[in-house]
Design a protein around this motif. Structure first.
Motif, PDB file in Angstrom:
ATOM      1  N   ALA A  49     -97.983  89.561  34.669  1.00 19.65           N
ATOM      2  CA  ALA A  49     -98.799  88.879  33.677  1.00 19.65           C
ATOM      3  C   ALA A  49     -98.189  87.552  33.272  1.00 19.65           C
ATOM      4  O   ALA A  49     -98.891  86.552  33.137  1.00 19.65           O
ATOM      5  CB  ALA A  49     -98.957  89.773  32.441  1.00 19.65           C
ATOM      6  N   ALA A  50     -96.886  87.525  33.077  1.00 19.40           N
ATOM      7  CA  ALA A  50     -96.251  86.312  32.589  1.00 19.40           C
ATOM      8  C   ALA A  50     -95.760  85.425  33.706  1.00 19.40           C
ATOM      9  O   ALA A  50     -95.581  84.242  33.511  1.00 19.40           O
ATOM     10  CB  ALA A  50     -95.072  86.682  31.681  1.00 19.40           C
ATOM     11  N   GLY A  51     -95.527  85.964  34.874  1.00 19.71           N
ATOM     12  CA  GLY A  51     -94.947  85.189  35.935  1.00 19.71           C
ATOM     13  C   GLY A  51     -95.842  85.029  37.134  1.00 19.71           C
ATOM     14  O   GLY A  51     -95.382  84.689  38.199  1.00 19.71           O
ATOM     15  N   GLY A  52     -97.126  85.209  36.932  1.00 20.06           N
ATOM     16  CA  GLY A  52     -98.085  85.361  38.008  1.00 20.06           C
ATOM     17  C   GLY A  52     -98.264  84.250  38.993  1.00 20.06           C
ATOM     18  O   GLY A  52     -97.454  84.025  39.847  1.00 20.06           O
ATOM     19  N   TRP A 112     -94.375  70.469  17.947  1.00 23.31           N
ATOM     20  CA  TRP A 112     -95.051  71.040  19.093  1.00 23.31           C
ATOM     21  C   TRP A 112     -94.522  72.400  19.533  1.00 23.31           C
ATOM     22  O   TRP A 112     -95.196  73.125  20.276  1.00 23.31           O
ATOM     23  CB  TRP A 112     -94.982  70.070  20.277  1.00 23.31           C
ATOM     24  CG  TRP A 112     -95.662  68.786  19.993  1.00 23.31           C
ATOM     25  CD1 TRP A 112     -95.071  67.596  19.655  1.00 23.31           C
ATOM     26  CD2 TRP A 112     -97.072  68.539  19.968  1.00 23.31           C
ATOM     27  NE1 TRP A 112     -96.017  66.630  19.440  1.00 23.31           N
ATOM     28  CE2 TRP A 112     -97.257  67.182  19.626  1.00 23.31           C
ATOM     29  CE3 TRP A 112     -98.188  69.334  20.211  1.00 23.31           C
ATOM     30  CZ2 TRP A 112     -98.517  66.608  19.523  1.00 23.31           C
ATOM     31  CZ3 TRP A 112     -99.441  68.757  20.109  1.00 23.31           C
ATOM     32  CH2 TRP A 112     -99.603  67.413  19.761  1.00 23.31           C
ATOM     33  N   GLY A 113     -93.324  72.762  19.119  1.00 22.89           N
ATOM     34  CA  GLY A 113     -92.716  73.992  19.586  1.00 22.89           C
ATOM     35  C   GLY A 113     -93.359  75.246  19.023  1.00 22.89           C
ATOM     36  O   GLY A 113     -93.706  75.312  17.845  1.00 22.89           O
ATOM     37  N   ARG A 114     -93.538  76.253  19.870  1.00 25.43           N
ATOM     38  CA  ARG A 114     -94.060  77.562  19.482  1.00 25.43           C
ATOM     39  C   ARG A 114     -93.309  78.638  20.266  1.00 25.43           C
ATOM     40  O   ARG A 114     -92.733  78.374  21.323  1.00 25.43           O
ATOM     41  CB  ARG A 114     -95.555  77.688  19.808  1.00 25.43           C
ATOM     42  CG  ARG A 114     -96.461  76.662  19.159  1.00 25.43           C
ATOM     43  CD  ARG A 114     -96.657  76.914  17.682  1.00 25.43           C
ATOM     44  NE  ARG A 114     -97.669  76.024  17.129  1.00 25.43           N
ATOM     45  CZ  ARG A 114     -97.461  74.761  16.764  1.00 25.43           C
ATOM     46  NH1 ARG A 114     -96.246  74.229  16.905  1.00 25.43           N
ATOM     47  NH2 ARG A 114     -98.427  74.029  16.259  1.00 25.43           N
ATOM     48  N   ASP A 115     -93.347  79.860  19.761  1.00 26.59           N
ATOM     49  CA  ASP A 115     -92.750  80.986  20.478  1.00 26.59           C
ATOM     50  C   ASP A 115     -93.766  81.495  21.496  1.00 26.59           C
ATOM     51  O   ASP A 115     -94.384  82.537  21.322  1.00 26.59           O
ATOM     52  CB  ASP A 115     -92.346  82.082  19.497  1.00 26.59           C
ATOM     53  CG  ASP A 115     -91.759  83.306  20.191  1.00 26.59           C
ATOM     54  OD1 ASP A 115     -91.312  83.172  21.351  1.00 26.59           O
ATOM     55  OD2 ASP A 115     -91.748  84.395  19.581  1.00 26.59           O
ATOM     56  N   ALA A 116     -93.929  80.768  22.584  1.00 26.46           N
ATOM     57  CA  ALA A 116     -94.947  81.111  23.574  1.00 26.46           C
ATOM     58  C   ALA A 116     -94.600  82.349  24.379  1.00 26.46           C
ATOM     59  O   ALA A 116     -95.486  83.080  24.818  1.00 26.46           O
ATOM     60  CB  ALA A 116     -95.160  79.928  24.518  1.00 26.46           C
ATOM     61  N   ASP A 117     -93.311  82.606  24.588  1.00 22.74           N
ATOM     62  CA  ASP A 117     -92.922  83.749  25.421  1.00 22.74           C
ATOM     63  C   ASP A 117     -92.727  85.030  24.622  1.00 22.74           C
ATOM     64  O   ASP A 117     -92.409  86.079  25.179  1.00 22.74           O
ATOM     65  CB  ASP A 117     -91.662  83.435  26.234  1.00 22.74           C
ATOM     66  CG  ASP A 117     -90.467  83.056  25.357  1.00 22.74           C
ATOM     67  OD1 ASP A 117     -90.532  83.269  24.121  1.00 22.74           O
ATOM     68  OD2 ASP A 117     -89.474  82.542  25.908  1.00 22.74           O
ATOM     69  N   GLY A 118     -92.927  84.968  23.307  1.00 23.08           N
ATOM     70  CA  GLY A 118     -92.895  86.162  22.480  1.00 23.08           C
ATOM     71  C   GLY A 118     -91.541  86.818  22.327  1.00 23.08           C
ATOM     72  O   GLY A 118     -91.454  88.015  22.038  1.00 23.08           O
ATOM     73  N   VAL A 142     -88.091  78.398  28.933  1.00 20.97           N
ATOM     74  CA  VAL A 142     -89.041  77.749  29.832  1.00 20.97           C
ATOM     75  C   VAL A 142     -90.468  77.850  29.303  1.00 20.97           C
ATOM     76  O   VAL A 142     -91.205  76.864  29.246  1.00 20.97           O
ATOM     77  CB  VAL A 142     -88.948  78.352  31.248  1.00 20.97           C
ATOM     78  CG1 VAL A 142     -90.089  77.842  32.131  1.00 20.97           C
ATOM     79  CG2 VAL A 142     -87.608  78.018  31.886  1.00 20.97           C
ATOM     80  N   GLY A 143     -90.878  79.053  28.900  1.00 27.12           N
ATOM     81  CA  GLY A 143     -92.239  79.228  28.417  1.00 27.12           C
ATOM     82  C   GLY A 143     -92.539  78.401  27.190  1.00 27.12           C
ATOM     83  O   GLY A 143     -93.605  77.762  27.089  1.00 27.12           O
TER      84      GLY A 143
END
Length: 381
Positions: free
Chosen positions: A63-66, A136-142, A151-152
């Motif tokens: 899902a995350a590395g597709g 702009w930064g967010r915790d995109a990779d959870g 990276v995410g």
């Protein structure tokens, strides 16, 4: 690289200009391309076993590395995030290849603090200054933190910022390629674009922004791979083909790949070499059977090598006249024990496969993908 002078700011002729409200990104001092060190065979095997024993890890990596999303020459860790960042933006001018070219120019896809920290404090693969990252930064990779080193998080922030700048560029009324305007704003700050009514000229900041824009646009072709494979229908075979097809353009790596995605491979004395050197140990990718294994995992736990995959599915043979997308095709130089290659049927007389060292995953005619006289059988997992 360093920031350019701004009113009341630094003096001199720095190489990487940052304007008021700009991205505050910078290049690297002594940046190097990431080369993944070779793994000896026992380590590869142990890693593969660990991955195969965890459905959750394998599914999460999928899902995350597709997919490859029409990319080539991009490290596996960046691929899915670049594709996702592009997909999240409604501006058609933003493409995965453009984001990849920009990342290459900024950091060579580096993630280490030693190599991806600038003299002025820009950080991570997308080279954000702390003040700009706070916007702009967010915790995109959870993982519980928003970090320019993840990276995410970094790629998602890069994509979000570029998307916003493309919107500004297209509504600004300034002439020229909106991608160029957005890149200039990303590099020098949108205030500089407004100051010059477009991309700052070569006379500005020693040509840093001017060259930045030109280099990234020119470099986009290097990262543009084939588009994702479009498959109609549903079912296990079609779903497997979609999963594997997302990695078109990914290099072949002998012994590389697992249910979690591409990885470096190894050489066995015969296979994995290019130009007399073991290329598999530094190439992140799949070989033919790991791509097939990845495609069906975890709903169908196929073995790792082609001959074993035939043995596991030989009770469901398929005639070439009734092949369906996702069926497995095998080539041999002497019966079931001589099977040396496996591919996925892609429909319309074509196969999707990882051909050999030096090639990339792609779609080819069934009749020419491998020697016709070596075609052995087809099965349906």
């Amino acid at each position: 690289m360093t920031k350019s002078s701004v009113p009341g700011g630094r003096r001199g002729r720095p190489r990487h200009p940052i304007g008021e409200g700009g991205s505050a990104l910078k290049g690297l001092v002594g940046a190097a391309v990431v080369v993944v060190g070779g793994l000896v065979l026992p380590v590869v095997v142990l890693v593969g076993i660990a991955l195969m024993d965890s459905d959750a890890k394998a599914a999460g990596a999928t899902a995350a590395g597709g997919g490859g999303g029409g990319l080539r020459n991009v490290p596996a860790a960046f691929r899915s995030w670049i594709v996702a960042a592009d997909a999240a933006c409604g501006e058609p001018e933003l493409t995965p290849a453009l984001l990849a070219s920009q990342l290459w120019h900024e950091s060579r896809f580096e993630t280490s603090r030693a190599r991806a920290t600038s003299r002025v404090g820009a950080q991570g693969p997308a080279q954000f200054m702390p003040g700009t990252w706070s916007t702009w930064g967010r915790d995109a990779d959870g993982n519980g933190r928003a970090s320019p080193w993840d990276v995410g998080d970094a790629v998602t922030a890069q994509g979000r910022m570029m998307c916003s700048l493309l919107g500004q560029a297209k509504s600004s009324g300034y002439g020229g390629d909106p991608r160029a305007l957005a890149l200039a704003g990303y590099n020098a700050g949108w205030g500089r674009v407004e100051q010059f009514g477009g991309v700052p000229p070569r006379s500005f900041a020693g040509g840093e922004t001017y060259d930045y824009v030109r280099a990234i646009l020119a470099g986009t072709a290097r990262f543009q791979g084939p588009g994702p494979l479009r498959i109609a229908g549903s079912g296990a075979g079609a779903d497997a083909l979609r999963r594997a097809g997302a990695w078109r353009g990914t290099p072949y790596s002998w012994g590389g790949g697992s249910p979690a995605g591409p990885s470096t491979g190894f050489c066995d004395g015969v296979n994995g070499y290019a130009g007399g050197a073991c290329s598999a140990r530094s190439t992140v990718g799949f070989d033919c059977s790991s791509l097939v294994q990845y495609a069906y995992w975890p709903s169908r736990r196929l073995p790792r090598v082609a001959a074993a995959q035939y043995e596991a599915t030989s009770d469901r043979p398929v005639s070439r006249a009734v092949l369906r997308p996702g069926d497995l095709l095998f080539w041999s130089r002497g019966g079931a024990g001589g099977i040396y290659h496996v591919a996925l049927y892609a429909g319309e007389g074509a196969v999707l496969h990882a051909p050999r060292t030096g090639r990339e995953i792609d779609v080819e005619p069934l009749t020419s993908a491998m020697p016709q006289g070596d075609y052995f059988a087809a099965t349906r997992p």
